[in-house]
Write an enzyme that holds these catalytic residues in place. Sequence first.
Site, mmCIF file in Angstrom:
data_model
loop_
_atom_site.group_PDB
_atom_site.id
_atom_site.type_symbol
_atom_site.label_atom_id
_atom_site.label_comp_id
_atom_site.label_asym_id
_atom_site.label_seq_id
_atom_site.Cartn_x
_atom_site.Cartn_y
_atom_site.Cartn_z
ATOM 1 N N ASP A 57 3.967 -80.757 7.764
ATOM 2 C CA ASP A 57 3.785 -79.437 7.872
ATOM 3 C C ASP A 57 2.236 -79.247 7.635
ATOM 4 O OD1 ASP A 57 3.600 -76.786 7.423
ATOM 5 O OD2 ASP A 57 4.777 -76.521 6.104
ATOM 6 N N ASN A 83 1.813 -76.173 18.970
ATOM 7 C CA ASN A 83 3.131 -76.251 19.535
ATOM 8 C C ASN A 83 3.657 -74.561 17.767
ATOM 9 O OD1 ASN A 83 5.485 -74.377 20.849
ATOM 10 N ND2 ASN A 83 6.316 -76.566 19.888
ATOM 11 N N TYR A 150 4.521 -61.196 14.039
ATOM 12 C CA TYR A 150 4.576 -63.282 15.040
ATOM 13 C C TYR A 150 3.218 -62.314 15.611
ATOM 14 C CZ TYR A 150 5.803 -66.459 17.904
ATOM 15 O OH TYR A 150 5.397 -67.206 19.323
ATOM 16 N N GLY A 151 3.315 -60.881 16.445
ATOM 17 C CA GLY A 151 2.252 -60.511 17.345
ATOM 18 C C GLY A 151 0.691 -60.781 17.624
ATOM 19 N N ALA A 153 -0.565 -62.169 14.886
ATOM 20 C CA ALA A 153 -1.067 -63.619 14.417
ATOM 21 C C ALA A 153 -1.201 -64.155 16.294
ATOM 22 C CB ALA A 153 -0.152 -64.069 14.022
ATOM 23 N N LYS A 154 -0.408 -63.960 16.857
ATOM 24 C CA LYS A 154 -0.522 -64.750 18.778
ATOM 25 C C LYS A 154 -1.998 -63.853 18.911
ATOM 26 C CE LYS A 154 2.977 -67.749 18.367
ATOM 27 N NZ LYS A 154 2.573 -69.109 18.655
#
Length: 239
Positions: A57, A83, A150-151, A153-154
């Site tokens: 991990d 990735n 998620y958004g 973080a990206k």
Amino acid sequence: MGTTRTALVTGGSAGLGRALARGLADHGWEVVVTGRTEERLRAVAAGSPGVTPVVGDVTDSRHRAALVAEVTRRGGLDLLVNNASALGPSPMPALRDYPEPALAEVFDTDVLAPLALTAALLPWVRAAGGVVVNITSDAAIEAYPGWGGYGSAKAALDRASAVLAVEEPDLAVYAFDPGDMRTAMHQAAFPGEDISDRPEPETVVPAVLRLLDERPPSGRYRAADLTAGRPADPVGVRQ
């Protein structure tokens, strides 16, 4: 890059990571692939000569140290593909309802781990005059309900990629948006929906190979532009 090109791909047991590991190996790269699911990761390596699995991990500092040791053993690294990603809860909650531990896990996987791994491997990539590819998403630049964890973080990873490119001008640093794909993560984002109309992740590999072959300026790139034959110009986040 040298005659023997070495890549490290995280999150390589499924989806885009698996497709990239196999695609790079098919094009003559030696690929170190890492992921948490041992059986699937070893299946990736078994089907692709030149692929070496290292199970673990990336949020675990001990695993990152093992990856550095593998790269050191090989004597170099030309390409790092960050990735591995965490989507967060499914169904995806509004920000007001987002569980704090889940949000911390998303940022740990999508931001902190790739930054820590990049920092640890930077001497090797720098020595090769190599490439760092950070997998991003249109959710980093577009506001979609439920995609706040998620958004965001990206978006943070996008900004970190841009800063790294300024700090390391001899490297190519790409934030790469693959677009929608038929993957388990994408299915989790749309539970119960039919996503069979989304393209397979293998269709995205040529766009990454084009970045590696042409090596345009550091920046943010979309697979849709690269596979359509458009000029390799960065979009979105700029240095």
